[in-house]
Design a protein around this motif. Structure first.
Motif, short mmCIF file in Angstrom:
data_model
loop_
_atom_site.label_atom_id
_atom_site.label_comp_id
_atom_site.label_asym_id
_atom_site.label_seq_id
_atom_site.Cartn_x
_atom_site.Cartn_y
_atom_site.Cartn_z
N GLY A 54 43.55 -4.16 31.30
CA GLY A 54 43.46 -5.32 30.39
C GLY A 54 43.71 -4.89 28.95
N ILE A 55 44.30 -5.79 28.15
CA ILE A 55 44.56 -5.48 26.74
C ILE A 55 43.65 -6.36 25.89
N SER A 56 42.95 -5.74 24.94
CA SER A 56 41.98 -6.51 24.15
C SER A 56 42.58 -7.17 22.93
N ALA A 57 43.72 -6.65 22.42
CA ALA A 57 44.32 -7.24 21.20
C ALA A 57 44.87 -8.63 21.51
N GLY A 58 45.02 -9.47 20.48
CA GLY A 58 45.62 -10.78 20.67
C GLY A 58 44.57 -11.86 20.89
N VAL A 59 44.98 -13.11 20.74
CA VAL A 59 43.99 -14.19 20.79
C VAL A 59 44.37 -15.32 21.73
N GLN A 60 45.57 -15.30 22.29
CA GLN A 60 46.06 -16.52 22.91
C GLN A 60 46.01 -16.52 24.43
N THR A 80 51.50 -0.62 35.35
CA THR A 80 52.39 0.48 35.70
C THR A 80 52.67 0.41 37.19
N THR A 81 53.96 0.50 37.53
CA THR A 81 54.33 0.52 38.95
C THR A 81 55.06 1.83 39.24
N THR A 82 55.43 2.01 40.47
CA THR A 82 56.18 3.22 40.83
C THR A 82 57.55 3.24 40.17
N LEU A 83 58.01 2.11 39.62
CA LEU A 83 59.35 2.07 39.02
C LEU A 83 59.37 1.86 37.51
N GLY A 84 58.22 1.56 36.89
CA GLY A 84 58.28 1.36 35.43
C GLY A 84 56.99 0.84 34.84
N ARG A 85 57.10 0.48 33.52
CA ARG A 85 55.92 0.02 32.78
C ARG A 85 56.20 -1.40 32.26
N TYR A 86 55.25 -2.28 32.47
CA TYR A 86 55.45 -3.70 32.17
C TYR A 86 54.20 -4.27 31.49
N VAL A 87 54.37 -5.48 30.94
CA VAL A 87 53.22 -6.23 30.43
C VAL A 87 53.16 -7.54 31.21
N LEU A 88 51.98 -7.81 31.76
CA LEU A 88 51.74 -9.04 32.51
C LEU A 88 50.99 -10.02 31.61
N THR A 89 51.46 -11.24 31.52
CA THR A 89 50.77 -12.27 30.73
C THR A 89 50.40 -13.44 31.63
N LEU A 90 49.13 -13.83 31.58
CA LEU A 90 48.68 -15.07 32.21
C LEU A 90 48.51 -16.07 31.08
N PHE A 91 49.23 -17.17 31.15
CA PHE A 91 49.24 -18.13 30.05
C PHE A 91 48.04 -19.06 30.17
N PRO A 104 50.06 -19.93 35.11
CA PRO A 104 51.46 -19.50 34.99
C PRO A 104 51.45 -18.04 34.52
N ALA A 105 52.34 -17.22 35.07
CA ALA A 105 52.31 -15.79 34.74
C ALA A 105 53.72 -15.23 34.66
N ALA A 106 53.90 -14.22 33.79
CA ALA A 106 55.21 -13.58 33.66
C ALA A 106 55.04 -12.10 33.38
N LEU A 107 56.03 -11.34 33.83
CA LEU A 107 56.10 -9.90 33.53
C LEU A 107 57.24 -9.68 32.56
N VAL A 108 56.99 -8.83 31.54
CA VAL A 108 58.09 -8.42 30.65
C VAL A 108 58.09 -6.90 30.59
N VAL A 109 59.20 -6.34 30.13
CA VAL A 109 59.30 -4.89 29.98
C VAL A 109 58.31 -4.44 28.91
N ARG A 110 57.62 -3.32 29.16
CA ARG A 110 56.74 -2.75 28.13
C ARG A 110 57.58 -1.88 27.21
N LEU A 111 57.61 -2.23 25.93
CA LEU A 111 58.41 -1.48 24.96
C LEU A 111 57.59 -0.36 24.35
N SER A 112 58.30 0.60 23.74
CA SER A 112 57.59 1.76 23.20
C SER A 112 57.17 1.50 21.75
#
Ligand SMILES: Nc1ncnc2c1ncn2[C@@H]1O[C@H](COP(=O)(O)OP(=O)(O)O)[C@@H](O)[C@H]1O
Ligand SMILES: N[C@@H](CCOP(=O)(O)O)C(=O)O
Length: 318
Positions: free
Chosen positions: A29-35, A42-53, A97-105
């Protein structure tokens, strides 16, 4: 982001079977943000951010996700959304509603210097130029109508002097002809915590990512510039740091020159942008939402920024 809705690992592991990104390795879980509720995945193929709206109507979400895809396609450092096996960006998880986006560096810089402000100004102009060819249109969810309506909700919680400030500002904003300003898709929340910084091969700072497009919408481009300057170029008491503001605005102006109407509207837009965050923070403060990890930001910071912008601001470059 905060976490309003927890996601058990077993539930996510099952949900990920609908995606082509491998198996779940870690969920945090990420604590930053308010919305929204946000998680590093992290999966076997990469790093992502999951958002539940949490509260944005489902019908409005494709605008944000396709805008991110559009800007990424135009070479901006924006996280591309991940399509599922049905070729859709938007899914459903924990009844949200939920979406995955690429986790940027990179990581955010809360004490930006002139090089940071310069790069943010140039990037924001690039975002506005690329946004001109974005085919979808959805009004700024925190635009003038929202500000006026929210002011009436928040007003009873404020002391008399703040009520007077609010009433006077709403009356002033009602006199501004926003339709005369160049408009398009705007980020509308380009705060320091929504830009991730990296270093390039020469050790110079570079923008690794621009995130959190979930307040984006169609509005005056200058409103977006004002939101950005109020956050990136304020001193601790809320005054404008002239050197940082000039670095950001000159870099923007070099990519997309300001029009005469924008030069005239600049003080009003800085005030409108301050009002927007005073109102949203005051709502979160006086009418808090329930959640597991919920961050509430200080509304008085933006009340003070508003007071100081009313007192006077330096002009835009022309
Ligand atoms: N695509 C991304 N890549 C890397 N980190 C991200 C990404 N999206 C979000 N984050 C991290 O999550 C934090 C909160 O995200 P944010 O979008 O601001 O939340 P909210 O949706 O609640 O407004 C950011 O400060 C950043 O650390
Ligand atoms: N930037 C806004 C609120 C939005 O928060 P975010 O962390 O989700 O971008 C503020 O500072 O009030």
């Amino acid at each position: 982001m905060s976490v309003f809705t927890p996601v058990p690992e077993s539930v996510l592991a099952d949900w990920l079977k609908d995606y082509a990104i491998g198996r779940l390795v870690e969920l945090k879980g990420i604590s930053a943000g308010v919305q929204n509720s946000n998680f590093f995945v992290t999966t076997t193929l990469g790093r992502y951010v999951l958002t539940l709206f949490e509260g944005i109507p489902r019908a409005e979400l494709p605008y944000y996700l396709h805008l991110m895809a559009h800007l990424a396609r135009h070479g901006l450092p924006v996280p591309g959304p991940i399509a599922n096996r049905h070729n859709e960006y938007l899914g459903t998880l924990q009844e949200r509603p939920a979406a995955l986006v690429v986790r940027l560096s990179g990581s955010s810089e809360m004490n930006p210097g002139l090089p940071h402000c310069e790069k943010v100004g140039a990037m924001l102009a690039g975002l506005h130029l690329a946004g001109q060819s974005y085919g979808r249109r959805q009004e700024n969810p925190r635009g003038a109508a929202w500000r006026a309506a929210t002011a009436q909700v928040v007003r009873p919680f404020l002391p008399a002097d703040e009520q007077a400030l609010l009433d006077a500002e709403l009356a002033f904003q009602a006199t501004i002809d926003v339709a005369a300003l160049p408009a398009g898709a705007i980020h509308a929340d380009l705060f320091r915590d929504n830009v991730l910084w990296d270093t390039d091969a020469d050790g110079d700072v570079r923008i690794g990512g621009v995130i959190d497009f979930y307040f984006a919408g169609y509005d005056a481009l200058l409103f977006d510039v004002a939101v950005t300057v109020n956050d990136w170029c304020s001193t601790p008491d809320g005054g404008l740091d002239g050197a940082r503001a000039a670095a950001l605005l000159d870099a923007y102006h070099a990519e997309r020159p300001f029009t005469d109407a924008e030069v005239a509207a600049w003080p009003a837009m800085l005030r409108a942008a301050a009002l927007r965050f005073w109102m949203s923070r005051a709502t979160d403060f006086h009418l808090p939402r329930a959640g597991e990890m919920v961050l509430v930001k200080d509304p008085n910071e933006y009340r003070d920024i508003l007071r100081l912008r009313i007192a006077g601001v330096p002009p835009l470059p022309r």
